[in-house]
Design a protein around this motif. Structure first.
Motif, mmCIF file in Angstrom:
data_model
loop_
_atom_site.group_PDB
_atom_site.id
_atom_site.type_symbol
_atom_site.label_atom_id
_atom_site.label_comp_id
_atom_site.label_asym_id
_atom_site.label_seq_id
_atom_site.Cartn_x
_atom_site.Cartn_y
_atom_site.Cartn_z
ATOM 1 N N GLY A 138 5.577 2.908 10.307
ATOM 2 C CA GLY A 138 4.698 4.354 10.620
ATOM 3 C C GLY A 138 3.530 4.620 9.645
ATOM 4 O O GLY A 138 3.505 3.971 8.630
ATOM 5 N N MET A 139 2.715 5.324 10.160
ATOM 6 C CA MET A 139 1.428 5.751 9.274
ATOM 7 C C MET A 139 1.581 7.416 9.200
ATOM 8 O O MET A 139 1.974 8.105 9.853
ATOM 9 C CB MET A 139 0.385 5.201 10.049
ATOM 10 C CG MET A 139 0.096 3.964 9.977
ATOM 11 S SD MET A 139 -1.466 3.501 11.094
ATOM 12 C CE MET A 139 -0.677 3.847 12.570
ATOM 13 N N ALA A 140 1.326 7.619 7.857
ATOM 14 C CA ALA A 140 1.136 9.175 7.592
ATOM 15 C C ALA A 140 -0.160 9.736 8.305
ATOM 16 O O ALA A 140 -1.036 8.840 8.826
ATOM 17 C CB ALA A 140 1.131 9.328 6.154
ATOM 18 N N SER A 166 8.254 -0.213 6.862
ATOM 19 C CA SER A 166 6.824 -0.710 6.750
ATOM 20 C C SER A 166 6.133 0.484 6.828
ATOM 21 O O SER A 166 5.787 0.926 7.749
ATOM 22 C CB SER A 166 6.406 -1.710 7.930
ATOM 23 O OG SER A 166 4.977 -1.971 7.769
ATOM 24 N N MET A 167 5.512 0.895 5.726
ATOM 25 C CA MET A 167 4.570 2.191 5.467
ATOM 26 C C MET A 167 3.857 2.144 4.327
ATOM 27 O O MET A 167 4.446 1.810 3.289
ATOM 28 C CB MET A 167 5.336 3.358 5.657
ATOM 29 C CG MET A 167 6.690 3.830 4.763
ATOM 30 S SD MET A 167 7.326 5.328 5.342
ATOM 31 C CE MET A 167 8.479 5.333 3.491
ATOM 32 N N ASP A 203 -2.564 5.088 0.329
ATOM 33 C CA ASP A 203 -1.391 5.986 0.089
ATOM 34 C C ASP A 203 -0.024 5.237 -0.212
ATOM 35 O O ASP A 203 1.135 5.530 0.092
ATOM 36 C CB ASP A 203 -1.101 6.815 1.319
ATOM 37 C CG ASP A 203 -1.015 6.033 2.958
ATOM 38 O OD1 ASP A 203 -0.718 4.897 2.682
ATOM 39 O OD2 ASP A 203 -1.275 6.638 3.810
ATOM 40 N N TYR A 204 -0.230 3.822 -0.390
ATOM 41 C CA TYR A 204 0.967 3.008 -0.586
ATOM 42 C C TYR A 204 1.779 3.488 -1.670
ATOM 43 O O TYR A 204 3.158 3.331 -1.590
ATOM 44 C CB TYR A 204 0.550 1.578 -0.500
ATOM 45 C CG TYR A 204 0.283 1.312 -2.182
ATOM 46 C CD1 TYR A 204 1.143 0.677 -2.925
ATOM 47 C CD2 TYR A 204 -0.975 1.073 -2.382
ATOM 48 C CE1 TYR A 204 0.736 0.167 -4.087
ATOM 49 C CE2 TYR A 204 -1.598 0.631 -3.542
ATOM 50 C CZ TYR A 204 -0.673 0.282 -4.434
ATOM 51 O OH TYR A 204 -0.775 -0.281 -5.706
ATOM 52 N N ARG A 205 1.293 4.072 -2.821
ATOM 53 C CA ARG A 205 2.064 4.266 -3.964
ATOM 54 C C ARG A 205 3.300 5.693 -3.331
ATOM 55 O O ARG A 205 4.291 5.477 -3.772
ATOM 56 C CB ARG A 205 1.250 4.962 -4.937
ATOM 57 C CG ARG A 205 0.454 3.725 -5.614
ATOM 58 C CD ARG A 205 -0.636 4.310 -6.577
ATOM 59 N NE ARG A 205 -1.243 3.286 -7.262
ATOM 60 C CZ ARG A 205 -0.884 2.696 -8.593
ATOM 61 N NH1 ARG A 205 0.260 2.689 -9.159
ATOM 62 N NH2 ARG A 205 -1.824 1.909 -8.851
ATOM 63 N N ILE A 206 2.663 6.376 -2.526
ATOM 64 C CA ILE A 206 3.440 7.540 -2.078
ATOM 65 C C ILE A 206 4.580 6.952 -1.321
ATOM 66 O O ILE A 206 5.756 7.334 -1.245
ATOM 67 C CB ILE A 206 2.726 8.633 -1.546
ATOM 68 C CG1 ILE A 206 1.847 9.241 -2.419
ATOM 69 C CG2 ILE A 206 3.699 9.743 -0.885
ATOM 70 C CD1 ILE A 206 0.864 10.457 -1.793
ATOM 71 N N ALA A 207 4.119 6.030 -0.369
ATOM 72 C CA ALA A 207 4.917 5.285 0.622
ATOM 73 C C ALA A 207 6.310 4.521 -0.227
ATOM 74 O O ALA A 207 7.454 4.715 0.390
ATOM 75 C CB ALA A 207 4.366 4.377 1.404
ATOM 76 N N VAL A 258 4.355 -2.819 2.500
ATOM 77 C CA VAL A 258 3.043 -1.800 2.262
ATOM 78 C C VAL A 258 2.040 -2.992 3.067
ATOM 79 O O VAL A 258 1.868 -4.205 2.765
ATOM 80 C CB VAL A 258 2.757 -1.547 0.900
ATOM 81 C CG1 VAL A 258 3.836 -0.455 0.383
ATOM 82 C CG2 VAL A 258 2.799 -2.595 -0.033
ATOM 83 N N ARG A 259 1.361 -2.480 3.610
ATOM 84 C CA ARG A 259 0.136 -3.222 4.503
ATOM 85 C C ARG A 259 -1.196 -2.870 3.790
ATOM 86 O O ARG A 259 -1.990 -1.601 4.031
ATOM 87 C CB ARG A 259 -0.184 -2.764 5.929
ATOM 88 C CG ARG A 259 1.446 -2.974 6.543
ATOM 89 C CD ARG A 259 1.547 -2.256 7.997
ATOM 90 N NE ARG A 259 1.138 -1.092 8.193
ATOM 91 C CZ ARG A 259 1.650 -0.080 8.223
ATOM 92 N NH1 ARG A 259 2.882 0.037 7.768
ATOM 93 N NH2 ARG A 259 1.142 1.122 8.348
ATOM 94 N N ILE A 260 -1.644 -3.575 2.961
ATOM 95 C CA ILE A 260 -2.801 -3.242 2.179
ATOM 96 C C ILE A 260 -4.162 -4.312 2.250
ATOM 97 O O ILE A 260 -3.972 -5.471 2.351
ATOM 98 C CB ILE A 260 -2.511 -3.074 0.663
ATOM 99 C CG1 ILE A 260 -1.226 -2.360 0.401
ATOM 100 C CG2 ILE A 260 -3.755 -3.008 -0.359
ATOM 101 C CD1 ILE A 260 -0.911 -2.273 -0.976
#
Length: 223
Positions: free
Chosen positions: A149-151, A189-190, A195-199, A207-209
């Motif tokens: 999902g995505m924020a 997977s988020m 925003d990956y650090r919060i995820a 994480v998808r970077i």
């Protein structure tokens, strides 16, 4: 610089969180720089671009399709894709099942949960997913391995954190409910570059970077 970026990001990821390098619209040379740094999981958004890259790049690359799923394009990557992120409907699950059956292989998928404010984003609503009777369907070539999902696209970090927390809560409810006892159901997977650090703090396992590794993209090259 790509190598340094990957190493820097890895240092921020706790054990058990995997990095998927999002290489959409980036040339093979950039992917090979990341490959030389030990990166093996790459995410692509466009079916024909993924097909073309897979044909010429190392065969031990683990390709993740992270774009919006379109049934007619499954044929381009079904023979080799490792995981499909963002399956957002039962109809799409059935399409993946049929496409995987045609090539005789089992494919891992993630169920997309929609919690973001933007209506343009896809996915199951949390209640819809939790109330769905998966037992009514039999999948032999699809292996459901978790959720993605995505924020919301907002500077409000409290909202972003709440979105990720809701996605993780959906995962936990499914893990202890309809997917209880399924060892493969383990991925959340988020989290992206911004925003990956919060995820990760909220329970992401993948994480998808992209831009923080490869830099900005030129969308005029979109296939």
């Amino acid at each position: 610089m790509i190598k340094e970026n990957i190493e820097s990001i890895r240092q921020t990821l706790p054990e058990g969180v995997r990095l998927v390098a999002v290489s959409k619209l980036k040339p093979g040379e950039d992917i090979m720089d990341a490959y030389a740094a030990g990166q093996r999981a790459f995410g692509e958004n466009y079916a024909t671009e993924l097909r073309d890259k897979a044909a010429v790049l190392p065969k031990d690359i683990e390709w993740h399709f992270i774009g919006h799923l379109q049934g007619k394009q499954l044929k381009y990557y079904m023979p080799f894709v490792s995981m499909i992120h963002g399956v957002d409907s039962i109809e799409h699950l059935e399409e993946v099942e049929k496409a995987a059956a045609k090539v005789g292989r089992r494919v891992d998928v993630l169920l997309q949960v929609h919690v973001a404010q933007e209506e343009t984003k896809f996915g199951f609503a949390p209640d819809e997913l939790l109330d769905f009777h998966f037992s009514l369907f039999t999948f032999h070539f699809v292996r459901i391995c978790g959720v993605m999902g995505m924020a919301s696209n907002t500077p409000d970090q409290a909202r972003v954190r709440d979105d990720f927390r809701r996605i993780r809560q959906v995962f936990e409810a499914l893990k202890t409910g309809v997917f209880a006892g399924k060892e493969e159901f383990k991925e959340v997977s988020m989290g992206m570059s911004h925003d990956y650090r919060i995820a990760v703090e909220e329970g992401s396992t993948m994480v998808r970077i992209g831009s923080s590794i490869f830099g900005a993209r030129d969308y005029s090259k979109k296939k």
